[in-house]
Structure formats: structure tokens, C-alpha cells
Design a protein around this motif. Sequence first.
Motif, PDB file in Angstrom:
ATOM      1  N   ARG A 282       0.821  -1.245   0.154  1.00 41.10           N
ATOM      2  CA  ARG A 282       0.014  -0.075   0.006  1.00 41.10           C
ATOM      3  C   ARG A 282       0.881   1.143  -0.010  1.00 41.10           C
ATOM      4  NH1 ARG A 282      -5.514  -0.086  -1.194  1.00 41.10           N
ATOM      5  NH2 ARG A 282      -6.188   2.317  -0.873  1.00 41.10           N
ATOM      6  N   VAL A 283       0.935   1.901  -0.986  1.00 42.67           N
ATOM      7  CA  VAL A 283       1.641   3.226  -1.128  1.00 42.67           C
ATOM      8  C   VAL A 283       0.805   4.613  -1.490  1.00 42.67           C
ATOM      9  CG1 VAL A 283       3.658   2.138  -2.089  1.00 42.67           C
ATOM     10  CG2 VAL A 283       1.958   2.736  -3.478  1.00 42.67           C
ATOM     11  N   PRO A 284       1.362   5.760  -1.040  1.00 44.31           N
ATOM     12  CA  PRO A 284       0.458   6.957  -1.397  1.00 44.31           C
ATOM     13  C   PRO A 284       0.305   7.162  -2.675  1.00 44.31           C
ATOM     14  CG  PRO A 284       2.840   7.547  -0.432  1.00 44.31           C
ATOM     15  CD  PRO A 284       2.492   5.929  -0.432  1.00 44.31           C
ATOM     16  N   HIS A 285       1.280   6.932  -3.606  1.00 45.07           N
ATOM     17  CA  HIS A 285       1.081   6.856  -4.792  1.00 45.07           C
ATOM     18  C   HIS A 285       1.940   6.080  -5.847  1.00 45.07           C
ATOM     19  CE1 HIS A 285       4.562   9.674  -3.918  1.00 45.07           C
ATOM     20  NE2 HIS A 285       4.957   9.209  -5.244  1.00 45.07           N
ATOM     21  N   LEU A 286       1.770   5.656  -7.229  1.00 48.15           N
ATOM     22  CA  LEU A 286       2.432   4.662  -7.681  1.00 48.15           C
ATOM     23  C   LEU A 286       3.942   5.243  -8.044  1.00 48.15           C
ATOM     24  CD1 LEU A 286      -0.138   3.334 -10.118  1.00 48.15           C
ATOM     25  CD2 LEU A 286       0.627   2.549  -7.996  1.00 48.15           C
TER      26      LEU A 286
ATOM     27  N   GLU B 114      -2.359   2.233  -4.654  1.00 50.91           N
ATOM     28  CA  GLU B 114      -2.129   3.731  -4.180  1.00 50.91           C
ATOM     29  C   GLU B 114      -3.508   3.940  -3.608  1.00 50.91           C
ATOM     30  OE1 GLU B 114      -1.657   6.552  -7.482  1.00 50.91           O
ATOM     31  OE2 GLU B 114      -3.368   6.025  -8.430  1.00 50.91           O
ATOM     32  N   ASP B 115      -3.653   5.128  -3.025  1.00 55.12           N
ATOM     33  CA  ASP B 115      -4.769   5.529  -2.359  1.00 55.12           C
ATOM     34  C   ASP B 115      -6.128   5.455  -3.292  1.00 55.12           C
ATOM     35  OD1 ASP B 115      -3.446   5.412  -0.101  1.00 55.12           O
ATOM     36  OD2 ASP B 115      -3.149   7.605  -0.246  1.00 55.12           O
TER      37      ASP B 115
ATOM     38  N   ASN C  18      -3.109   0.496  -9.762  1.00 50.43           N
ATOM     39  CA  ASN C  18      -2.289  -0.409  -9.248  1.00 50.43           C
ATOM     40  C   ASN C  18      -1.022  -0.324 -10.266  1.00 50.43           C
ATOM     41  OD1 ASN C  18      -2.672  -2.669 -10.978  1.00 50.43           O
ATOM     42  ND2 ASN C  18      -4.434  -2.655  -9.994  1.00 50.43           N
TER      43      ASN C  18
END
Length: 290
Positions: free
Chosen positions: A16-20, A96-97, A101
Motif C-alpha cells: 500500500r503506497v501513497p502514489h505509484l 495507491e490510495d 495499481n
Amino acid sequence: MTIFNLGSINIDKVYRVPHLPGPGETLAAREVTEGLGGKGANMSVAAARAGARVLHIGGVGGDGKWTVDRLTEYGVDSRGIHIGDTPTGHAIIAVEDAGENAILLYSGANQVIDPAHIADWLDTGTSDDTFVTQNETNAQREGAELASSRGMRVAYAAAPFDATRVQEILPLIDLLFLNEVEAQQLTEATGLSPEALPVKDVIVTLGAKGCRWIDTDTAETTEFPALKVTPVDTTGAGDTFTGYVLAGLDRGMPMAQAITQATKAAALMVTRLGTADVIPDLREVRDFNP
């Protein structure tokens, strides 16, 4: 009636990341989970949870024995999965949020499936059954030829897209699943629009816009709008849709009804984080009213 799925099995690591991440970027993930994945496994689980009998044909390494047990727990007949020496396929998935993906894939055991092993399991197929495959294993053409020779419905999900492999199997397909980008790529490769393909039924998924069903026998095109939901993770939504369509057809539904139910399943799927482990069952889909 049985759905025979020559399909990939992967171990998914989801970050899980804030953006790609962009080129050269190092990005810290907030959390990581590990689960069952692969387009083939996802479709098998979806079809089984939609009420169909599913026999999965594939391969894993010794590190993936737990994936076979997991498929069995989810109602999939896993006797057609060979456990060999090549490591199990795996995917590194950044989400991302906003739910989009990016995926890094290692094929592993998915690309060394013995055609003789496939033939042994398809030998029990009949004209009442369905064969489905995707582009994450080897031997799709061989499997489709065997299935077609036994009168089975042959379905194909053209992902990850490879124009050469799609064209090799195209003459054998009864039902083709494409997303919007893949449809354009296939048109560029063949010079044929989806409506002109030598395939009876073509379903083009359109993401948040829904999907389009083309009946090439009648030259009719039907649009199905997507349900409005807040996405959490789009990974596996297309596979869930495909599995539910196939299960609906296997259970005798008209195409439009099968697509409508599959659209609900995919909409529910994108509200969940994960892949095969979180695919909704039929009761959940029927109760879902966004």
C-alpha cells in the motif's frame, strides 16, 4: 458441468503506497500483505464462489503448496495442479490510495506446465463444459485445441496482452474477454474491430464505464454501465468479472444476466484490498446494493 481453467497461480505481495512510484523513485509502503493471486487463480476462485464447479490446471513450486490448499478451501478442484521444481510465480503489486495499481510479475512454474498434463485433465471434458485460459501460462493453444476437439466452450482472457499469442488462439475461441486497451491493440494487430472478429461473443471491459458485449452472430452490441462505488483496490476486479460471467453461463444464465451479475461482483471487489482471498461469494453479490 465443469469449468476447466488452464490458469496461473501466483503468490501476491501487495504494498500500500501513497502514489505509484515513478522512474528512479524510492517509495516507502505503509503496509504489505501476502496472499493468493494470479489471473488464473483469481478466475477459478471467482467462478467457484459464483456457484460453478471449477477444475484448475496449473503448476506451482514447493514454495506454493499453500496456494493449492487455499484454492481447495475456496471450493476449487485443485487435483490438476502439478507441484514441481520451478518456483511458484509471484507478483509485486503497488496499490495507491485511489485504487490504481502497478504490478511486477515473475511467471515461474506457470510457464513450464506439461502439455501432456493438460491433456490428461481435459480428457474428461464434454460439450457441456467450458475451458478458459489467459496469457500467464504456456500451452494455451494446445489446451484450446484439445478443449475445442471435445466440443467444449472455449473462453479466453487476452491478458497480459500479446498480439501473437492472441492471434494463435483466436480461431478456437467462442468467448473473448478484452479490456479497452487490449481491444485497440488487437485491432491494430489484426486490422479487425471487435465486431469483426471471428469469435461469437466478445466482451470488452471499460473500467469505470462498465462493459460492452458484442454478439457477432447478430451484429448486436449491448452496453452495461458500471455500478458507482468508491474504489479501494482495482486488482483482480477484471478476473472476478470473468469468473462470474463464466459461472453464470455454466449455470444456464443468458449472457446479459451473467454479465449483470458479474458487474455487481466486480464493483464489490474494487471496494476490497487484495486479490483471490477477498473475492466475494454469490450471497454477498446478491445482497450488494451500492
